[in-house]
Scaffold this active site. Structure first.
Site: not given
Lengths: 508, 151
Positions: A282, A442-444
């Site tokens: 993201h 963020y958020h892989p």
């Protein structure tokens, strides 16, 4: 018990029902559920164990202690993107903002239609979400403790008639100490380190910290445990002690970057060729707004409100307030210009815009760098650059509606916006990925995606590997695409579901 | 091992931090020690890139300003950094952006800097110690805070 390297006197060799690699949003719930069902569970966590007493609201200190590479992980591509990831008991949940949203309904439909995941039903997921929300004390942020930055931003959004509100968060009795990303100092945030892990330990699980999983054990075509090494807390290097766990079921939950990295290094579970591919993140931009009057004391909830007017287009705005050392980095100036603005720190607010559904994909490479550091390739595609720009323009409009005098953006050539004319110029200009200054993400997700076809996916809907019996993968890597919101609750939901399948397997 | 000479590091610190009004001057020793620690905990490439950017800024100073970085006035240093930072070439911009990360962080994290700006981490920590939250479910929820979720 939670055991650190000093608690371990020599090499460790054990035989258990389940070994879990990683103690974050995937590993924590699985450990708790399976230990609660009476199975013997061991968890290996590469990071250290920190508690409320250690959380001192010092961002740099927590980056160095609890983030992978001190928070300096960067993707290779255009632009370079800072991708902070937690490395501590609780994984990234210990240092995230505590946003606890259910995935968007159309995303589940997409998973069912595009990835064949018809076995994951909406009713089933809602039941799990409901349970998690109760267990994690999820409720909407309290406007009384949210802080003036958030209330000011929301007032601007409301003036513009945009859909907005307070975010659901896994925080109990939060008083807004403003440090979610550095470890919650009051213990309010119900991250995995204060919820699932203590309950897993109570149920008999053992957690080995500063313990790096290095190799999956494979025997007769099935996963049979893990080998690893303990790390010196001071240097992060192996301290000479080894660990070998023989297990009936091996759960890989090291996150969407390290899970594929471990598999790629051993050439395992990859008949589809999809391990490490489809990396989704993201990407986020931010705006800083300057007001004539102070926005109150620095207390507040760093990420407590949202504007979701354009969530259908993959844009979510979430944000709040940050300490000066982070704030100074968000300003697109150095030297005196930076100093002059920093003198007005109390009069500034910061807000982030997240490309929640991105068209760009990257990959985790099988490239061995010293210190167990994988490399990630990721280029931001044109449509996502447009979304980042649209999010930035929207945030600036909201700030101005709320009374801001100036807004600072990360787009080269448009660092300072003083009013509608500058905004229109940013809106009309041709922007490229390389124009964005200091982008973070963020958020892989997505690097071992689940699906119904072994040719295109790495795991089944149960999270079991198509290739290697008794290997389950359960973390952000199995989500076939972004859930359209912050993913922690969805990763936990998948983990709860996965624990059920593992329990069935072990009890059969 | 130091990344750059003390003199060069001081020049960079002063240039990036930019003499903020009413705040203490830079603390070369303390901030350098932090920067070393910060890089030691992170990716080795970043430490190397920091040094490379420092050297590249010296070269850019000669190229764009016609004299070495050390001979630029503080106004000229300011101009150079912001000019490079505004470049639409991401690599060139990175040369000015990357050193700012540890340099600004090392300055603004100091309590004698952060407290006058209104951020007192120690006081917040003490306050949080008085308000420890447990997972005890016996506390009734505050009014108007039901468990409504999802949109």
């Amino acid at each position: 018990m939670i055991l650190g390297p000093t608690d371990v006197k020599g090499d460790v060799s054990r035989s258990v029902d389940v070994v879990v690699i990683g103690s974050g949003a995937g590993g924590g719930p699985i450990a708790k559920e399976l230990a609660g069902e009476g199975h013997s569970v061991v968890v290996l966590e590469e990071g250290g164990h920190f508690t409320r007493e250690d959380f001192n609201l010092d961002p740099a200190d927590s980056y160095m202690k609890m983030y992978r590479d001190a928070g300096q992980t960067i993707t290779l591509g255009v632009p370079f993107i800072l991708l902070p990831m937690g490395k501590t008991v609780g994984g990234t949940t210990t240092v995230n903002s505590g946003t606890a949203l259910r995935m968007q309904r159309p995303v589940l439909k997409k998973w069912q239609l595009t990835h064949g995941l018809t076995e994951i039903g909406e009713d089933e997921l809602n039941l799990i979400y409901g349970h998690l929300e109760e267990y994690l004390f999820v409720k909407r942020a309290d406007p009384e403790v949210a802080g003036k930055v958030a209330t000011t931003f929301l007032s601007g959004a409301e003036k513009l008639g945009l859909s907005c509100g307070w975010l659901p968060r896994n925080a109990k009795e939060c008083e807004g100490f403003g440090a979610c990303a550095f470890g919650c100092p009051s213990g309010s945030k119900q991250s995995v380190d204060v919820s699932f892990i203590p309950d897993a330990v109570k149920a008999g699980a053992d957690i080995y910290t500063r313990c790096r999983a290095e190799e999956l054990r494979v025997s007769s075509g099935r996963a049979a445990g893990v080998r690893g090494r303990f790390l010196d807390p001071a240097t992060g290097r192996p301290n000479g002690k080894r660990i070998e766990i023989e297990a009936r079921v091996t759960v890989l939950a090291a996150g969407a970057v390290f899970t594929p990295y471990l598999l790629l290094r051993q050439g395992l579970a990859n008949s589809s060729g999809q391990v490490g591919n489809n990396l989704q993140i993201h990407p986020a931009t931010q705006t800083v707004a300057l007001f004539d009057e102070p926005l109150g004391p620095p207390k507040g909830i760093p990420q407590c409100c949202y504007v979701d007017e354009f969530k259908g287009e993959g844009i979510m705005l979430e944000g709040g307030t940050v300490p000066p050392e982070i704030h100074a980095l968000a300003l697109p100036f150095a030297g005196r210009r930076n100093a002059r603005l920093m003198a007005s720190y109390p009069n500034m607010g910061i807000f982030g815009g997240m490309v929640s559904e991105s068209d760009s994909h990257g990959r985790v490479l099988d490239l061995r760098r010293p210190g167990n550091r994988p490399a990630m390739l990721y280029n931001l595609r044109g449509r996502d650059v447009e979304k980042a720009r649209a999010a930035t323009v929207l945030m600036a409009e909201i700030w101005f509606a709320a009374g801001a005098k100036r807004v600072f953006t990360p787009f080269a050539g448009h660092y300072e916006i003083t009013g509608p004319r500058d905004l229109r110029r940013l809106e009309r200009s041709r922007v490229r990925a390389g124009d964005i200054l200091g982008m973070s993400a963020y958020h892989p997700l997505g690097t071992c995606r689940m699906g119904s076809d072994p040719k295109w996916s790495v795991v089944k809907h149960t999270c079991e590997s198509w290739d290697l019996e008794d290997l389950y993968i359960c973390d952000g890597s199995v989500l076939p695409s972004s859930p359209g919101v912050n993913p922690q609750l969805t990763i936990m939901a998948m983990a709860m579901r996965c624990a059920g399948f593992i329990d069935e397997r072990l009890s059969a | 091992m130091r990344l750059l000479s003390g003199r060069h590091l001081r020049e960079l610190m002063e240039a990036y931090v930019g003499e903020p009004e009413g705040l203490p001057p830079i603390d070369l020793e303390g901030q350098s020690a932090f920067i070393e620690e910060y890089f030691a905990a992170g990716a080795p490439e970043l430490k190397m890139l920091f040094a490379v950017c420092g050297i590249a800024l010296r070269a850019l100073s000669i190229f764009l300003k016609g004299k070495p970085f050390s001979r630029l006035t503080s106004h000229e240093k300011d101009e150079l950094l912001n000019r490079v930072m505004s470049s639409r070439n991401p690599l060139l911009r990175g040369v000015a952006v990357l050193p700012g990360l540890p340099l600004l962080m090392s300055y603004y994290r100091r309590p004698e800097v952060a407290v006058p700006l209104g951020f007192d981490a120690k006081a917040l920590k003490e306050e949080s110690n008085l308000r420890v939250v447990t997972r005890d479910r016996s506390l009734p929820p505050k009014a108007g805070q039901g468990g409504e979720v999802g949109k």
